[in-house]
Design a protein around this motif. Structure first.
Motif, PDB file in Angstrom:
ATOM      1  N   UNK A   1      80.621   0.662  27.985  1.00  0.00           N
ATOM      2  CA  UNK A   1      79.393   0.753  28.754  1.00  0.00           C
ATOM      3  C   UNK A   1      78.275  -0.014  28.057  1.00  0.00           C
ATOM      4  N   UNK A   2      77.231  -0.317  28.809  1.00  0.00           N
ATOM      5  CA  UNK A   2      76.060  -1.004  28.261  1.00  0.00           C
ATOM      6  C   UNK A   2      74.834  -0.127  28.514  1.00  0.00           C
ATOM      7  N   UNK A   3      73.743  -0.437  27.837  1.00  0.00           N
ATOM      8  CA  UNK A   3      72.533   0.367  27.958  1.00  0.00           C
ATOM      9  C   UNK A   3      71.384  -0.410  28.582  1.00  0.00           C
ATOM     10  N   UNK A   4      71.707  -1.360  29.441  1.00  0.00           N
ATOM     11  CA  UNK A   4      70.677  -2.112  30.146  1.00  0.00           C
ATOM     12  C   UNK A   4      71.089  -2.250  31.613  1.00  0.00           C
ATOM     13  N   UNK A   5      70.104  -2.482  32.460  1.00  0.00           N
ATOM     14  CA  UNK A   5      70.380  -2.689  33.877  1.00  0.00           C
ATOM     15  C   UNK A   5      71.031  -1.488  34.538  1.00  0.00           C
ATOM     16  N   UNK A   6      70.471  -0.293  34.345  1.00  0.00           N
ATOM     17  CA  UNK A   6      71.080   0.907  34.915  1.00  0.00           C
ATOM     18  C   UNK A   6      70.420   1.345  36.223  1.00  0.00           C
ATOM     19  N   UNK A   7      69.551   0.522  36.765  1.00  0.00           N
ATOM     20  CA  UNK A   7      68.900   0.840  38.039  1.00  0.00           C
ATOM     21  C   UNK A   7      69.850   0.541  39.206  1.00  0.00           C
ATOM     22  N   UNK A   8      69.500   0.977  40.419  1.00  0.00           N
ATOM     23  CA  UNK A   8      70.306   0.584  41.580  1.00  0.00           C
ATOM     24  C   UNK A   8      70.234  -0.922  41.849  1.00  0.00           C
ATOM     25  N   UNK A   9      69.068  -1.524  41.544  1.00  0.00           N
ATOM     26  CA  UNK A   9      68.837  -2.921  41.894  1.00  0.00           C
ATOM     27  C   UNK A   9      68.991  -3.861  40.702  1.00  0.00           C
ATOM     28  N   UNK A  10      69.413  -5.090  41.005  1.00  0.00           N
ATOM     29  CA  UNK A  10      69.548  -6.096  39.968  1.00  0.00           C
ATOM     30  C   UNK A  10      68.387  -7.067  39.898  1.00  0.00           C
ATOM     31  N   UNK A  11      67.498  -7.021  40.914  1.00  0.00           N
ATOM     32  CA  UNK A  11      66.335  -7.892  40.910  1.00  0.00           C
ATOM     33  C   UNK A  11      66.628  -9.317  41.330  1.00  0.00           C
ATOM     34  N   UNK A  12      67.576  -9.473  42.283  1.00  0.00           N
ATOM     35  CA  UNK A  12      67.951 -10.820  42.707  1.00  0.00           C
ATOM     36  C   UNK A  12      67.269 -11.269  43.992  1.00  0.00           C
ATOM     37  N   UNK A  13      66.219 -10.554  44.402  1.00  0.00           N
ATOM     38  CA  UNK A  13      65.295 -11.194  45.323  1.00  0.00           C
ATOM     39  C   UNK A  13      65.150 -10.717  46.720  1.00  0.00           C
ATOM     40  N   UNK A  14      66.169 -10.852  47.574  1.00  0.00           N
ATOM     41  CA  UNK A  14      65.885 -10.692  48.994  1.00  0.00           C
ATOM     42  C   UNK A  14      66.430  -9.397  49.564  1.00  0.00           C
ATOM     43  N   UNK A  15      66.830  -8.451  48.695  1.00  0.00           N
ATOM     44  CA  UNK A  15      67.311  -7.171  49.210  1.00  0.00           C
ATOM     45  C   UNK A  15      66.233  -6.516  50.053  1.00  0.00           C
ATOM     46  N   UNK A  16      66.660  -5.983  51.192  1.00  0.00           N
ATOM     47  CA  UNK A  16      65.722  -5.293  52.074  1.00  0.00           C
ATOM     48  C   UNK A  16      64.920  -6.207  52.972  1.00  0.00           C
ATOM     49  N   UNK A  17      65.275  -7.523  53.020  1.00  0.00           N
ATOM     50  CA  UNK A  17      64.543  -8.451  53.880  1.00  0.00           C
ATOM     51  C   UNK A  17      65.504  -9.055  54.904  1.00  0.00           C
ATOM     52  N   UNK A  18      65.730  -8.374  56.033  1.00  0.00           N
ATOM     53  CA  UNK A  18      66.745  -8.801  56.986  1.00  0.00           C
ATOM     54  C   UNK A  18      66.509 -10.179  57.569  1.00  0.00           C
ATOM     55  N   UNK A  19      65.253 -10.626  57.659  1.00  0.00           N
ATOM     56  CA  UNK A  19      65.019 -11.959  58.214  1.00  0.00           C
ATOM     57  C   UNK A  19      65.583 -13.039  57.300  1.00  0.00           C
ATOM     58  N   UNK A  20      65.449 -12.818  56.001  1.00  0.00           N
ATOM     59  CA  UNK A  20      66.050 -13.755  55.060  1.00  0.00           C
ATOM     60  C   UNK A  20      67.560 -13.750  55.232  1.00  0.00           C
ATOM     61  N   UNK A  21      68.138 -12.577  55.479  1.00  0.00           N
ATOM     62  CA  UNK A  21      69.576 -12.496  55.714  1.00  0.00           C
ATOM     63  C   UNK A  21      69.959 -13.376  56.896  1.00  0.00           C
ATOM     64  N   UNK A  22      69.218 -13.273  57.987  1.00  0.00           N
ATOM     65  CA  UNK A  22      69.575 -14.008  59.197  1.00  0.00           C
ATOM     66  C   UNK A  22      69.564 -15.520  58.959  1.00  0.00           C
ATOM     67  N   UNK A  23      68.605 -15.977  58.143  1.00  0.00           N
ATOM     68  CA  UNK A  23      68.534 -17.409  57.862  1.00  0.00           C
ATOM     69  C   UNK A  23      69.809 -17.890  57.188  1.00  0.00           C
ATOM     70  N   UNK A  24      70.228 -17.156  56.145  1.00  0.00           N
ATOM     71  CA  UNK A  24      71.432 -17.553  55.426  1.00  0.00           C
ATOM     72  C   UNK A  24      72.678 -17.376  56.284  1.00  0.00           C
ATOM     73  N   UNK A  25      72.706 -16.283  57.050  1.00  0.00           N
ATOM     74  CA  UNK A  25      73.868 -16.027  57.894  1.00  0.00           C
ATOM     75  C   UNK A  25      74.034 -17.123  58.939  1.00  0.00           C
ATOM     76  N   UNK A  26      72.932 -17.511  59.576  1.00  0.00           N
ATOM     77  CA  UNK A  26      73.002 -18.560  60.593  1.00  0.00           C
ATOM     78  C   UNK A  26      73.495 -19.868  59.988  1.00  0.00           C
TER      79      UNK A  26
END
Length: 325
Positions: free
Chosen positions: A282-307
């Motif tokens: 195990x490691x003792x860093x990055x134990x949050x739910x999120x990794x901080x990679x940017x667009x989580x929770x922004x569905x419009x950004x999802x649609x752009x990439x998906x399209x």
């Protein structure tokens, strides 16, 4: 959608100290179940447990390495003994290692398979006797798109995830005579979790998840829905479905494109030293739910990439079909 009725049920979540497992623990806690949280990092588990108790859940933490069959059996026994029931088991603990197959130590590939595949088998093997004794239960396997989409430069990871898919289908066939015992697969697209930060990395380059990345809360919500209303297979995020279709229709092309995209990214990525990450410990860093990679929770950004991805896939498929004629 069915009313969520999980209050008082005993639910085991492995890999609950960070990422999707931590998000799932918090999501389940809002329905006041008896939560059994397991991982190798007991200190982080206690933090999650305290957060879950604020929502009214009863919580038990058990330090567990899923690669150890005896430890997983002890986890199942502790869960059942706690409230004299074991209703839902969520296999979620997993690790990742990236790098050229022959440049990544074979013991790393082996440990990835032990954790991801054998860890899930250990969980199912420990839970199933309780499910059969009470004639009901829900086994949920968090697999990811890696269960059907090859991951170049992650051969051990792909072997483990493809293996889970096969194992799950075989187990489901065995259990067809037990109508109230359900085996459920979850196939989320790329998530904004610390998993990449924790990964074993033998590429020599800094890793980031491929966009679009999704909020792990979406997977957590899917886990709750499947626990309440079991379904064989659930695809979390439109990208997951599109990648499934792409690989089903054009498997060779999809694999080649995936490899090309990886090579292009690695060529430009910042250099980094090799590390085994959390593969062995195990490691003792990055134990949050999120990794901080940017667009989580922004569905419009999802649609752009998906399209864009859908258009690319369709064009590539048409071109391939024409060139073959």
């Amino acid at each position: 959608m069915k009313e969520i009725r999980l209050k008082g049920k005993t639910i085991v979540i492995t890999g609950a100290s960070s990422g999707a497992g931590r998000a799932a623990a918090v999501e389940f806690s809002q329905h006041q179940p008896n939560l059994v949280l397991a991982s190798r990092n007991l200190e982080a588990l206690e933090e999650v447990a305290n957060e879950c108790r604020e929502f009214g859940a009863d919580v038990l933490t058990v330090e567990t390495d899923v690669t150890d069959p005896k430890a997983v059996i002890a986890l199942a026994n502790a869960a059942n003994d706690w409230h004299n029931r074991l209703d839902i088991w969520i296999n979620n603990a997993g690790v990742l290692a990236a790098g050229d197959f022959d440049s990544t130590p074979i013991e790393v590939h082996e440990q990835v398979i032990k954790t991801n595949l054998l860890g899930y088998m250990n969980g199912a093997h420990a839970a199933m006797p309780f499910f059969k004794a009470q004639e009901h239960g829900v086994l949920i396997n968090n697999i990811s798109v890696g269960g059907y989409l090859p991951v170049p430069y992650g051969a051990g990871y792909s072997a483990s995830k493809f293996g889970i898919t096969g194992f799950t289908e075989a187990l489901r066939g065995e259990l067809s005579q037990w109508p109230e015992i359900h085996v459920c697969d979850l196939y989320p697209a790329f998530l904004d979790t610390p998993g990449i930060q924790h990964a074993g990395n033998y590429t020599g380059k800094q890793l980031k998840p491929a966009p679009p990345v999704y909020d792990p809360k979406r997977l957590a919500e899917a886990m709750v829905n499947v626990a309440n209303d079991p379904q064989n297979s659930t695809y979390v995020g439109s990208t997951s479905v599109l990648l499934k279709i792409s690989h089903a229709l054009f498997p060779g092309l999809t694999t080649k494109l995936t490899g090309a995209i990886m090579r292009r990214y690695l060529k430009k990525a910042a250099p980094i030293q090799s590390t085994s990450g959390n593969v062995f410990n195990t490691v003792n860093y990055g134990m949050a739910p999120y990794g901080g990679f940017g667009i989580a929770g922004k569905p419009r950004a999802h649609r752009k990439y998906i399209a864009a991805g859908l258009a690319t896939g369709l064009i590539a498929g048409v071109c391939l079909t024409l060139f073959r004629k």
